[in-house]
Design a protein around this motif. Structure first.
Motif, short mmCIF file in Angstrom:
data_model
loop_
_atom_site.label_atom_id
_atom_site.label_comp_id
_atom_site.label_asym_id
_atom_site.label_seq_id
_atom_site.Cartn_x
_atom_site.Cartn_y
_atom_site.Cartn_z
N PRO A 37 0.82 -1.21 0.00
CA PRO A 37 0.00 0.00 0.00
C PRO A 37 0.86 1.26 0.00
CG PRO A 37 -0.04 -1.08 2.14
CD PRO A 37 0.65 -2.00 1.22
N GLU A 38 0.36 2.26 -0.68
CA GLU A 38 1.12 3.51 -0.79
C GLU A 38 1.13 4.28 0.53
OE1 GLU A 38 2.74 4.73 -3.46
OE2 GLU A 38 2.35 2.89 -4.53
N ALA A 39 -0.01 4.20 1.24
CA ALA A 39 -0.14 5.04 2.43
C ALA A 39 0.98 4.75 3.42
CB ALA A 39 -1.49 4.78 3.08
N GLY A 40 1.73 5.78 3.76
CA GLY A 40 2.78 5.62 4.74
C GLY A 40 4.03 4.95 4.21
N LEU A 41 4.03 4.59 2.97
CA LEU A 41 5.19 3.89 2.41
C LEU A 41 5.64 4.56 1.12
CD1 LEU A 41 4.16 0.14 2.74
CD2 LEU A 41 5.84 1.35 4.08
N GLY A 42 5.60 5.86 1.12
CA GLY A 42 5.83 6.58 -0.12
C GLY A 42 7.22 6.48 -0.68
N LEU A 43 8.12 5.87 0.02
CA LEU A 43 9.50 5.85 -0.47
C LEU A 43 9.65 4.94 -1.68
CD1 LEU A 43 11.28 5.57 2.97
CD2 LEU A 43 11.24 7.56 1.48
N ASP A 44 10.46 5.42 -2.62
CA ASP A 44 10.75 4.60 -3.79
C ASP A 44 11.39 3.28 -3.38
OD1 ASP A 44 9.79 6.55 -5.40
OD2 ASP A 44 11.75 7.40 -5.90
N LEU A 45 12.21 3.34 -2.36
CA LEU A 45 12.92 2.13 -1.95
C LEU A 45 11.97 1.04 -1.50
CD1 LEU A 45 15.54 0.62 -1.49
CD2 LEU A 45 15.73 1.73 0.75
N GLU A 46 10.90 1.42 -0.80
CA GLU A 46 9.93 0.40 -0.37
C GLU A 46 9.37 -0.34 -1.58
OE1 GLU A 46 9.35 -0.69 2.51
OE2 GLU A 46 9.25 0.86 4.04
N ARG A 47 9.01 0.41 -2.59
CA ARG A 47 8.45 -0.23 -3.79
C ARG A 47 9.51 -1.08 -4.49
NH1 ARG A 47 5.35 4.57 -4.13
NH2 ARG A 47 7.00 5.65 -5.23
N ALA A 48 10.72 -0.55 -4.53
CA ALA A 48 11.79 -1.29 -5.20
C ALA A 48 12.08 -2.60 -4.46
CB ALA A 48 13.06 -0.43 -5.28
N ILE A 49 12.09 -2.55 -3.12
CA ILE A 49 12.31 -3.76 -2.34
C ILE A 49 11.20 -4.76 -2.59
CG2 ILE A 49 12.37 -4.70 0.01
CD1 ILE A 49 13.71 -2.04 0.88
N ALA A 50 9.96 -4.26 -2.62
CA ALA A 50 8.82 -5.16 -2.83
C ALA A 50 8.89 -5.84 -4.19
CB ALA A 50 7.52 -4.37 -2.70
N GLY A 51 9.53 -5.21 -5.15
CA GLY A 51 9.63 -5.78 -6.48
C GLY A 51 10.79 -6.74 -6.66
N LEU A 52 11.61 -6.89 -5.63
CA LEU A 52 12.76 -7.82 -5.75
C LEU A 52 12.28 -9.27 -5.78
CD1 LEU A 52 15.26 -6.31 -3.12
CD2 LEU A 52 15.55 -6.33 -5.61
N PRO A 53 13.07 -10.14 -6.38
CA PRO A 53 12.77 -11.58 -6.25
C PRO A 53 12.75 -11.96 -4.77
CG PRO A 53 14.53 -11.20 -7.84
CD PRO A 53 14.29 -9.88 -7.17
N GLU A 54 11.98 -12.97 -4.47
CA GLU A 54 11.71 -13.30 -3.07
C GLU A 54 12.97 -13.53 -2.24
OE1 GLU A 54 7.99 -15.62 -1.81
OE2 GLU A 54 9.58 -17.12 -1.85
N GLY A 55 13.87 -14.36 -2.76
CA GLY A 55 15.08 -14.67 -2.00
C GLY A 55 15.94 -13.44 -1.78
N ALA A 56 16.13 -12.65 -2.83
CA ALA A 56 16.95 -11.45 -2.73
C ALA A 56 16.29 -10.45 -1.78
CB ALA A 56 17.14 -10.83 -4.11
N ARG A 57 14.98 -10.35 -1.88
CA ARG A 57 14.26 -9.41 -1.00
C ARG A 57 14.44 -9.81 0.47
NH1 ARG A 57 9.30 -10.04 -2.84
NH2 ARG A 57 8.63 -11.48 -1.23
N THR A 58 14.31 -11.10 0.74
CA THR A 58 14.41 -11.56 2.13
C THR A 58 15.80 -11.26 2.70
OG1 THR A 58 12.84 -13.32 1.68
CG2 THR A 58 14.23 -13.59 3.62
#
Lengths: 232, 173
Positions: free
Chosen positions: B109-130
């Motif tokens: 969700p965008e609310a409270g998570l406006g940072l580009d980095l949050e979105r970029a992290i969410a888009g990482l492959p699962e293993g790399a994100r973890t």
């Protein structure tokens, strides 16, 4: 890993270092807390209340799983041999769901036949906190139902029609039980036992069934089996 | 950190005081939900895992001896739950974490998570994100990540390198 070049790749090592620095700085600034979009406590309280009634299924096979002592598994999950290998998992899960729904209906029928307990002043005053959680639980169930509806509308994953039928029947049974209990509550609004039963048993059952259904519909068998096992 | 308060609340909760446990939930839900959300990149699953973590914590309170802060214990519990659930799914799908293709962009969700980095992290492959979340945000060492994820330390390092490369691209594009 890929060795492809990307427009964003820095040619100059200094650019690369600058981007790395930006990345580290941004990571440091990320909030450590992100509140859930809704209050999760009513659902937690309902699960705790229900599970505390049958502590033998809470122990999870004796795995202490304490995060304190390291990274040992804290989840317990499905016990080996929980699902007979010779039968399809959906059949086992379906039977468990049916059993859970049947138990619920028997409990409601017995409770309706015997009639609600006579509430004295002390018990009437204790109904307040439980009543406060009913609306939150109902909202949580509604949210879970929407998720399931969307999942089924999308084709229900790869779940078989038999699975979908079992789910629909059991959800309808639980909903009937909730409607009957709601009706009883409206006639006996000060009886805390009705509200408590509704909150700790029926809504908790419905939530568990809906979530199991959603997982089944998305073919998430192991988690669904685990959840259904907790209904027993 | 409100460890002193936590200590008293945990003691009451161990005696079956649900109100005390609710107070612990109110104190720690944001922290637990944050790590669940970042690890799952899925708001609905994050809420479920957060609930799972508190239910499991209630069940396991007897094993909590107070050698560490309650928040740390609870946090480890939540991370383990997320990883265990994922491992169960991965084993069913016979997919090696290291070889996974990037997920579809997550619906954080965008609310409270406006940072580009949050979105970029969410888009990482699962293993790399973890690995990125645990190492760079939560301060895990590679050895700890290897233990909790059931992967080699070298794999954790490789996943971190992969994550940082993908994030660099994402942030610089």
């Amino acid at each position: 890993m890929t060795n492809e070049r990307h427009p964003g790749d820095a040619d100059d090592p200094r650019d690369d270092a600058a981007i790395e620095a930006r990345l580290d700085e941004a990571a440091r600034k990320l909030p450590r807390e992100i509140p859930p979009g809704r209050d999760l406590w009513p659902g937690i309280a309902a699960r705790i209340a229900r599970e505390s009634l049958t502590p033998d299924r809470v122990s999870g096979g004796g795995n202490p799983a304490s995060g304190e002592s390291g990274h040992g598994s804290a989840s317990g999950d499905v016990a080996p041999g929980d699902t007979p290998a010779s039968r399809p998992r959906w059949a086992v899960v379906g039977e468990r769901l049916a059993l859970a729904a049947t138990i619920t209906v028997i409990a409601v029928a017995g409770w309706v036949a015997l009639g609600p307990s006579t509430s004295g002043p002390d018990t009437a005053s204790s109904a307040g906190p439980v009543l406060e959680t009913l609306d939150a639980l109902e909202a949580e169930c509604a949210l879970a139902r929407d998720t399931l509806r969307r999942t089924l509308a999308d084709g229900g994953g790869t779940a078989s029609p038999e699975v979908i039928d079992v789910l629909q029947v059991n959800l309808a049974i639980i909903q009937t039980a909730i409607d009957e209990t709601r009706d009883a509550l409206s006639k006996n609004p000060h009886d805390p036992s009705i509200a408590t039963y509704l909150a700790h048993e029926l809504y908790a059952d419905e939530l568990a069934l809906i979530r199991t259904s959603t997982r089944l519909a998305t073919n998430d068998f192991a988690e669904a089996s685990s959840d259904a096992g907790q209904e027993e | 950190m409100i460890t002193d308060t936590d200590h008293a609340l945990v003691a009451r909760a161990k005696d079956g005081d649900l109100a005390a446990f609710e107070a612990l939930y109110r104190s720690h839900a944001g922290r637990i939900h944050a790590v669940c959300l970042r690890l799952t990149a899925n708001p609905e699953e994050a809420e479920e895992r957060t609930q799972d973590a508190f239910v499991r914590a209630w069940e396991k309170l007897g094993s909590f001896e107070g050698r560490s802060a309650f928040g740390s214990w609870l946090y480890r519990l939540a991370v383990n739950l997320v990883i265990d659930a994922r491992r169960a799914r991965a084993s069913r799908r016979r997919v090696e974490v290291i070889d996974e293709e990037p997920d579809a962009p997550a619906s954080i969700p965008e609310a409270g998570l406006g940072l580009d980095l949050e979105r970029a992290i969410a888009g990482l492959p699962e293993g790399a994100r973890t690995v990125y979340v645990l190492h760079e945000i939560e301060g895990y060492r590679h050895e700890e990540i290897g233990e909790v994820m059931g992967i080699a330390t070298g794999t954790s390092k490789a996943q971190l390198h992969r994550a940082r490369t993908l994030l660099r691209r994402s942030l610089s594009s």
